[in-house]
Design a protein around this motif. Structure first.
Motif, short mmCIF file in Angstrom:
data_model
loop_
_atom_site.label_atom_id
_atom_site.label_comp_id
_atom_site.label_asym_id
_atom_site.label_seq_id
_atom_site.Cartn_x
_atom_site.Cartn_y
_atom_site.Cartn_z
N LYS A 94 32.54 35.51 104.70
CA LYS A 94 32.44 35.89 103.29
C LYS A 94 31.09 36.56 103.02
CE LYS A 94 32.64 33.82 98.64
NZ LYS A 94 32.82 32.56 97.89
N MET A 95 30.08 36.13 103.79
CA MET A 95 28.73 36.67 103.61
C MET A 95 28.71 38.20 103.75
SD MET A 95 25.58 36.02 102.92
CE MET A 95 25.19 34.30 103.17
N LEU A 96 29.56 38.75 104.63
CA LEU A 96 29.56 40.19 104.87
C LEU A 96 30.88 40.85 104.48
CD1 LEU A 96 27.62 40.40 108.27
CD2 LEU A 96 26.80 41.05 106.00
N ASP A 97 31.63 40.19 103.63
CA ASP A 97 32.95 40.71 103.24
C ASP A 97 32.86 42.10 102.61
OD1 ASP A 97 35.79 40.56 102.71
OD2 ASP A 97 35.27 40.18 100.62
N TYR A 333 26.83 39.01 100.62
CA TYR A 333 27.26 38.21 99.47
C TYR A 333 26.06 37.75 98.63
CZ TYR A 333 29.12 34.37 96.72
OH TYR A 333 29.45 33.53 95.68
N ARG A 334 26.23 37.81 97.32
CA ARG A 334 25.22 37.29 96.39
C ARG A 334 25.92 36.43 95.35
NH1 ARG A 334 20.92 41.10 93.28
NH2 ARG A 334 20.38 41.49 95.47
N SER A 350 24.98 28.91 100.70
CA SER A 350 25.96 27.82 100.76
C SER A 350 27.37 28.31 100.41
CB SER A 350 25.56 26.65 99.86
OG SER A 350 25.50 27.06 98.52
N GLU A 351 27.46 29.33 99.55
CA GLU A 351 28.77 29.89 99.20
C GLU A 351 29.22 30.95 100.21
OE1 GLU A 351 28.45 31.38 95.20
OE2 GLU A 351 27.68 29.45 94.44
N GLY A 352 28.25 31.63 100.82
CA GLY A 352 28.58 32.74 101.72
C GLY A 352 28.91 32.32 103.14
N PHE A 353 28.32 31.22 103.60
CA PHE A 353 28.57 30.72 104.96
C PHE A 353 29.60 29.60 104.94
CE2 PHE A 353 23.91 31.88 105.93
CZ PHE A 353 24.27 33.05 106.59
N GLY A 354 30.45 29.58 105.97
CA GLY A 354 31.43 28.50 106.13
C GLY A 354 30.79 27.27 106.76
N PRO A 355 31.55 26.16 106.85
CA PRO A 355 30.98 24.88 107.32
C PRO A 355 30.46 24.90 108.75
CG PRO A 355 33.35 24.67 106.83
CD PRO A 355 32.91 25.99 106.30
N GLU A 356 31.13 25.60 109.67
CA GLU A 356 30.66 25.60 111.07
C GLU A 356 29.34 26.36 111.20
OE1 GLU A 356 30.16 24.71 114.92
OE2 GLU A 356 31.68 23.84 113.61
N VAL A 357 29.22 27.47 110.49
CA VAL A 357 27.97 28.24 110.50
C VAL A 357 26.85 27.41 109.88
CG1 VAL A 357 26.80 30.31 109.65
CG2 VAL A 357 29.13 30.47 110.52
N GLN A 358 27.12 26.76 108.77
CA GLN A 358 26.11 25.91 108.14
C GLN A 358 25.68 24.78 109.08
OE1 GLN A 358 26.75 24.70 104.05
NE2 GLN A 358 28.07 26.45 103.66
N ARG A 359 26.65 24.20 109.78
CA ARG A 359 26.34 23.11 110.72
C ARG A 359 25.36 23.60 111.79
NH1 ARG A 359 31.23 22.06 112.23
NH2 ARG A 359 31.58 20.37 110.75
N ARG A 360 25.63 24.78 112.34
CA ARG A 360 24.78 25.27 113.44
C ARG A 360 23.41 25.71 112.93
NH1 ARG A 360 28.76 27.76 118.14
NH2 ARG A 360 30.58 26.55 117.56
#
Length: 492
Positions: A94-97, A333-334, A350-360
C-alpha cells in the motif's frame, strides 16, 4: 496459433525469426490468456496491454529492418519490485500503491534493449518479505497447480505467471530463497546468481547485501536466454562486479556431468521438518544424475543451525534501514489529515506497511539499537563469515552442493503458520544469500498431492554457466520441466 504459450524461448525466437508469427500476434495471444485466466491465478498487479502491443509493433518493425536481436519481440513479465518508467511499481505494498517510477531499473532497461515486450508487473510478498505471496497488499496469488495453495514467495507472481503460461519467462529477486522456493513450489527452473552478477539499480531494496535479481522460466535453457540479457556490470550499482559475462545459452552443454562431484550435506537431509515425499524426489533426482555419470560425495556443512537466526538478524536490520525512507513526505502513501509531523510519520508508516513488514522493521531496528548492535548485528555478521567459509571448504572437494529447495511442497493459502515456522521453511535457501553464492532450482517430480518438488544445486562463485548446464543436461534426460498444470493447458 492457439498453442504459442507451449513454445520454449528458443522456439519463440526461431518462430519470430522465420516469420511464422509476429511479435504482435504473440503478444496479443498472451494478453488474451491473461484476460481469460489470470482472474483465477491473480498473478498480475498491472497489465500493460497498450504499451505491450506498441512494443510488439516496434519489435516487428526492427525485425523487418533486419535489426532484431535473438529475443526481439518475445514477451516477459517483471516482478513488481523492478522500477518501470511510467508504470506503477508497488513492491506489493500500500505504501507504493500510487508510485509511478520516473526511470527503468537496469534489468528492465536491458530487457528493452534486447527487444523484450513487457506484458506487465506481477504480484509479490510486500517489499519481498515472505515465503507465500500472501503479504501482498493486492491479495494472495494462487499456485496454478492447486489454486487453494500458495505459489511461494516473495517472487510468487513471477512463478505463477510462468506456471500458468501467462508469460514465457519472468524476472524475480532472491534475498533468502525468493526465486528458488517459488520455482520449487510451481515446478519451474529458477536461478539465483552470484551476488553482484545482476544489477540491483532500480530494484527496490529489502536487504542490500542479500538481494539479487535472476530469471524464472520452465527450463534451464529458457533461464539461460534471460540471463544473457540480465547479467553484467552496471556502473549505477556499487555492488555490481566487473567480470566478463558468459554466453549462458552457448554454454548449456559445457559442463561434463560424467566428471561432476556433487556434495550431499548430511545435515540437510536430517532436518526435522523435511517432508518424506520431498526427500524421496530429491534423492531420485540425485540417483538420475549419478546414472548420468556424476559422483555423489557426502559432506559436512556444520553451520546449518546458524542459518535462520543469522539471516533473521541481518535481513531485518538492513530492511529497517532501507525502509526508513518511506515516511509519508517525499513519495508513496501519506496518511489523511495528520495533526503534526510526528503523526504524519507514525500513521503513514503504520497504515502503509503490512504486519510482516512492520514485524521485520521492529526486529531490525531493535538489533541495530544502542546496546544491542554489538550483541546481535555484529555477531551475526561474524557468523555469516563462518557460514561462507563452511561452503568454501566444501567446494575444495566438490563441484556443486545438492539440497532440497524447500523442506515441503506448497502450503495451503491461509495455513496457520506462525512467523518462526514460516522462517524455518527457508532453511535450505538463506545460507546461499548469506554467502553470496549462486544456486538453481530444478523441478524433479511431485508429492502425493501432485504438488511440485524442487532440487537445489548450489555452486561456487560465478558458476552460473555450470549450474545451468547441469540442469539443462538433467532436463534432456527427464521430462519434469515439461509438465503443466491443468490451468496452463487452457486455450485462450
Amino acid at each position: 496459433m492457439t498453442d504459442l504459450h507451449r513454445l520454449s524461448i528458443r522456439e519463440l525466437a526461431e518462430g519470430l525469426a522465420q516469420a511464422q508469427f509476429s511479435s504482435r500476434e504473440l503478444t496479443a495471444h498472451y494478453l488474451k490468456r491473461i484476460e481469460k485466466i489470470d482472474a483465477q491465478v491473480q498473478s498480475y498487479v498491472t497489465v500493460t496491454a497498450e504499451q505491450a502491443l506498441a512494443q510488439a509493433d516496434a519489435a516487428d518493425a526492427l525485425r523487418q529492418a533486419g535489426q532484431a536481436t535473438v529475443l526481439t519481440g518475445v514477451p516477459i513479465a517483471h516482478k513488481d519490485i523492478f522500477c518501470t518508467q511510467g508504470i506503477r511499481t508497488s513492491a506489493g505494498s500500500k505504501m507504493l500503491d500510487n508510485f509511478i517510477s520516473p526511470y527503468d531499473a537496469t534489468v528492465v532497461a536491458k530487457g528493452k534493449t534486447a527487444g523484450l515486450v513487457t506484458l506487465g508487473k506481477v504480484n509479490m510478498d510486500e517489499f519481498a518479505m515472505g515465503s507465500t505471496s500472501e503479504s501482498s497488499y493486492y491479495g494472495a496469488t494462487k499456485n496454478p497447480w492447486a489454486l487453494d495453495h500458495v505459489p511461494g514467495g516473495s517472487s510468487g507472481g513471477s512463478a505463477a505467471v510462468v506456471a500458468a503460461d501467462l508469460a514465457p519467462f519472468a524476472t524475480g529477486t532472491d534475498t533468502g530463497g525468493s526465486i528458488r522456493q517459488p520455482a520449487s513450489f510451481c515446478g519451474l527452473t529458477g536461478l539465483k546468481p552470484t551476488y553482484g552478477r545482476v544489477s540491483r539499480f532500480g530494484m527496490i531494496a529489502y536487504a542490500s547485501s542479500l538481494d539479487q535479481g535472476g530469471p524464472m522460466a520452465r527450463s534451464a535453457e529458457d533461464c539461460a536466454y534471460l540471463m544473457n540479457v540480465m547479467a553484467g556490470h552496471d556502473a549505477k550499482d556499487s555492488t555490481s562486479i566487473e567480470k566478463d559475462v558468459d554466453d549462458y545459452v552457448a554454454n548449456l552443454n559445457s559442463t561434463a556431468v560424467k566428471s561432476l562431484r556433487i556434495g550431499i550435506p548430511k545435515q540437510y537431509f536430517n532436518v526435522a521438518g523435511l517432508d518424506a515425499a520431498v526427500k524421496a524426489r530429491v534423492e531420485e533426482s540425485l540417483k538420475k544424475l549419478e546414472e548420468m555419470g556424476a559422483t555423489l560425495v557426502e559432506i559436512d556443512l556444520n553451520m546449518t543451525e546458524a542459518y535462520v537466526p543469522t539471516y533473521y538478524l541481518i535481513a531485518p536490520a538492513e530492511a529497517s534501514s532501507n525502509l526508513s525512507r518511506f515516511d509519508g513526505v517525499r513519495y508513496g502513501y501519506r496518511c489523511e489529515n495528520p495533526t503534526d509531523i510526528l503523526d504524519l510519520y507514525k500513521r503513514s508508516r503504520s497504515e502503509g506497511f503490512g504486519p510482516e513488514v512492520q514485524r521485520r522493521i521492529l526486529i531490525g531496528t531493535y538489533a541495530l539499537s544502542a546496546g544491542y548492535y554489538d550483541a546481535y548485528y555484529v555477531k551475526a555478521q561474524k557468523v555469516r563469515r563462518l557460514i561462507q567459509q563452511d561452503f568454501l571448504k566444501a567446494f575444495e572437494n566438490v563441484d556443486v552442493i545438492a539440497a532440497p529447495s524447500a523442506p515441503t511442497t506448497a502450503y495451503r493459502i491461509g495455513a496457520s503458520l506462525d512467523p518462526v515456522e514460516m522462517y524455518l521453511g527457508d532453511i535450505y535457501t538463506i545460507a546461499v544469500n548469506l554467502a553470496g553464492l549462486p544456486a538453481i532450482n530444478a523441478p524433479v517430480g511431485f508429492d502425493q498431492d501432485q504438488l511440485p518438488v524442487g532440487l537445489q544445486l548450489i555452486g561456487n562463485y560465478w558458476s552460473e554457466s555450470q549450474l545451468l548446464s547441469i540442469v539443462h543436461q538433467y532436463q534432456q534426460n527427464t521430462d519434469w520441466h515439461t509438465k503443466r498444470a491443468a490451468i496452463a493447458e487452457e486455450n485462450a
